[in-house]
Design a protein around this motif. Structure first.
Motif, PDB file in Angstrom:
ATOM      1  N   GLU A   1      -5.824  -4.231   2.535  1.00 23.55           N
ATOM      2  CA  GLU A   1      -6.460  -5.482   2.119  1.00 23.55           C
ATOM      3  C   GLU A   1      -7.495  -5.920   3.157  1.00 23.55           C
ATOM      4  OE1 GLU A   1      -6.211  -7.390  -0.539  1.00 23.55           O
ATOM      5  OE2 GLU A   1      -4.499  -6.548  -1.606  1.00 23.55           O
ATOM      6  N   HIS A   2      -7.172  -5.734   4.425  1.00 19.48           N
ATOM      7  CA  HIS A   2      -8.104  -6.109   5.489  1.00 19.48           C
ATOM      8  C   HIS A   2      -9.416  -5.332   5.371  1.00 19.48           C
ATOM      9  CE1 HIS A   2      -9.803  -6.754   9.498  1.00 19.48           C
ATOM     10  NE2 HIS A   2      -9.905  -5.440   9.588  1.00 19.48           N
TER      11      HIS A   2
ATOM     12  N   VAL B   1     -10.257 -15.593   3.086  1.00 14.17           N
ATOM     13  CA  VAL B   1      -9.624 -14.392   2.531  1.00 14.17           C
ATOM     14  C   VAL B   1      -8.261 -14.181   3.189  1.00 14.17           C
ATOM     15  CG1 VAL B   1      -9.800 -11.905   2.152  1.00 14.17           C
ATOM     16  CG2 VAL B   1     -11.867 -13.317   2.130  1.00 14.17           C
ATOM     17  N   ASP B   2      -7.246 -13.994   2.376  1.00 18.09           N
ATOM     18  CA  ASP B   2      -5.896 -13.673   2.850  1.00 18.09           C
ATOM     19  C   ASP B   2      -5.708 -12.163   2.792  1.00 18.09           C
ATOM     20  OD1 ASP B   2      -3.202 -13.395   3.392  1.00 18.09           O
ATOM     21  OD2 ASP B   2      -2.515 -14.510   1.625  1.00 18.09           O
ATOM     22  N   ALA B   3      -5.563 -11.521   3.952  1.00 18.62           N
ATOM     23  CA  ALA B   3      -5.371 -10.060   3.991  1.00 18.62           C
ATOM     24  C   ALA B   3      -3.930  -9.663   3.733  1.00 18.62           C
ATOM     25  CB  ALA B   3      -5.832  -9.501   5.336  1.00 18.62           C
TER      26      ALA B   3
ATOM     27  N   TYR C   1     -17.508 -15.384   6.224  1.00 17.82           N
ATOM     28  CA  TYR C   1     -16.178 -15.016   5.744  1.00 17.82           C
ATOM     29  C   TYR C   1     -15.143 -15.309   6.832  1.00 17.82           C
ATOM     30  CZ  TYR C   1     -17.116 -12.545   1.351  1.00 17.82           C
ATOM     31  OH  TYR C   1     -17.438 -12.235   0.047  1.00 17.82           O
TER      32      TYR C   1
ATOM     33  N   ILE D   1     -18.622 -13.082  10.291  1.00 16.85           N
ATOM     34  CA  ILE D   1     -17.218 -12.980   9.903  1.00 16.85           C
ATOM     35  C   ILE D   1     -16.332 -13.487  11.039  1.00 16.85           C
ATOM     36  CG2 ILE D   1     -15.333 -11.364   9.396  1.00 16.85           C
ATOM     37  CD1 ILE D   1     -17.315  -9.619   7.929  1.00 16.85           C
TER      38      ILE D   1
ATOM     39  N   VAL E   1     -12.287 -13.235  12.007  1.00 18.51           N
ATOM     40  CA  VAL E   1     -11.189 -12.383  11.568  1.00 18.51           C
ATOM     41  C   VAL E   1      -9.998 -12.450  12.510  1.00 18.51           C
ATOM     42  CG1 VAL E   1     -12.124 -10.330  12.742  1.00 18.51           C
ATOM     43  CG2 VAL E   1     -10.569 -10.043  10.822  1.00 18.51           C
TER      44      VAL E   1
ATOM     45  N   ILE F   1     -11.434 -13.988   7.435  1.00 18.69           N
ATOM     46  CA  ILE F   1     -10.434 -13.018   6.960  1.00 18.69           C
ATOM     47  C   ILE F   1      -9.216 -13.124   7.873  1.00 18.69           C
ATOM     48  CG2 ILE F   1      -9.964 -10.577   6.491  1.00 18.69           C
ATOM     49  CD1 ILE F   1     -13.028 -10.201   6.221  1.00 18.69           C
TER      50      ILE F   1
ATOM     51  N   ALA G   1     -11.433  -6.350   2.451  1.00 15.88           N
ATOM     52  CA  ALA G   1     -12.099  -7.633   2.674  1.00 15.88           C
ATOM     53  C   ALA G   1     -13.366  -7.445   3.502  1.00 15.88           C
ATOM     54  CB  ALA G   1     -11.145  -8.602   3.360  1.00 15.88           C
TER      55      ALA G   1
END
Length: 350
Positions: free
Chosen positions: A93-94, A85-87, A53, A109, A111, A55, A97
């Protein structure tokens, strides 16, 4: 009877050999000290692709789009699958995710965190889940500024210092250092640890090279990294200081620089002012459109693609081979202008 004993003995030897063979292929250890789960399908069939992922705190910004695309290419080239993934600059949202990545059995991940105050909670949750993480751009750190996970980004102070040096030289060459109607604006992000040293470097270089420049004409404006916020902060200062006709603007990121540029244009101050970008991924669009007529006089170019590639390869090599991850990896930068950006940036200038 002897035949039965012989058959049983063979079976026991086979079992022992099978158990010994399984002991030589242990999974890699996670950064938090837990053991990484094997990337297998729930039914125990053939191993699935590693799932990574990415993020990012502002996934709609050009920087993160380019960085995420480079990370995806690196992961896929090494046989993995990448989910971007757009937080959306939202702490909620973060964290959602992070939980989704855990629920989907992510193997690792990348991030860029929305708020560094969430660093400890993020790392704790991922250690609990046994998922390794690499921070990009903004570090995952504790309240004392200690890094909690490997980080890939830019050498913030050095890059800020180079911007400040360039602006001081520009001021001297254009007489702005002695102009009583000139001023400096430092667009800051005081709550983002990766940005604070950029601003400090800008200030240190400018004041070292121009020690007689009045301190009361060096302004600071805090914003959140978005273009609209940079525009608003700059516009407010322009209105509050009508005597200033020439602004020298240095920013915490490229979006802030563009926001200030638009504010200069709206106020009719762009031709007498100068903005230095940070990243050049938006500055090159200005130069592609209007060339050296833009008040964006220069930008510090560093590669989002490099950060995306390096971070993804480091994470994948750790998961696949147990290769130790470096705690700090900084990508260098170079100042570019409308006169040389195409030569220096190559295809990145398109």
């Amino acid at each position: 009877m002897k035949n039965k004993i012989f058959i049983i003995s063979l079976m026991l030897v086979g079992l022992l050999l099978s158990a010994c063979a399984g002991g030589g292929n242990q999974p890699a250890q996670q950064a938090g000290g837990t053991t990484a789960p094997a990337a297998e399908t729930p039914g125990g069939d053939a191993p699935r692709s590693l799932l990574i992922y990415g993020i990012y705190k502002a996934g709609d910004q050009t920087w993160f789009i380019d960085e995420g695309a480079a990370a995806a290419r690196a992961v896929e080239a090494m046989g993995g699958e990448f989910i971007f993934v757009d937080a959306r600059m939202s702490p909620e949202e973060h964290m959602n995710a992070i939980e989704n990545a855990i629920a989907n059995n992510a193997d690792g991940i990348l991030v860029c965190i929305v708020d560094q105050q969430l660093s400890q909670a993020t790392v704790d949750r991922l250690v609990e889940a046994g998922i390794p993480v690499v921070a990009v751009d903004d570090a995952l750190e504790d309240e004392h500024g200690n890094k909690l996970a490997p980080w890939v980004g830019i050498d913030a102070y050095v890059i800020g210092y180079a911007v400040g040096e360039w602006m001081a030289n520009y001021a001297t060459a254009n007489g702005l250092d002695a102009d009583p109607n000139s001023a400096v604006l430092l667009l800051t992000m005081d709550t983002v640890s990766s940005v604070v040293p950029r601003t400090q470097g800008q200030f240190d270089a400018f004041t070292r090279m121009l020690p007689d420049f009045p301190q009361d004409r060096i302004f600071r404006g805090d914003y959140n990294g978005e273009t609209a916020a940079g525009f608003e902060v700059a516009s407010t200062l322009f209105v509050a200081n009508p005597n200033v006709t020439s602004w020298m603007i240095m920013s915490g990121n490229e979006e802030g620089a563009i926001g200030a540029l638009r504010a200069l244009e709206q106020a009719g101050l762009d031709q007498s002012s100068a903005v230095v970008g940070l990243g050049a991924y938006l500055a090159k669009d200005e130069w592609n459109n209007v060339g050296d007529e833009s008040a964006m006089r220069a930008a510090a170019w560093f590669s989002a693609e490099a950060i995306g590639t390096i971070s993804a390869e480091m994470l994948m090599n750790y998961i696949l081979h147990g290769t130790e991850m470096t705690m700090e990896t900084a990508v260098p930068a170079i100042i570019v202008t409308p006169a040389d950006y195409r030569e220096i940036m190559g295809s990145a200038a398109d």
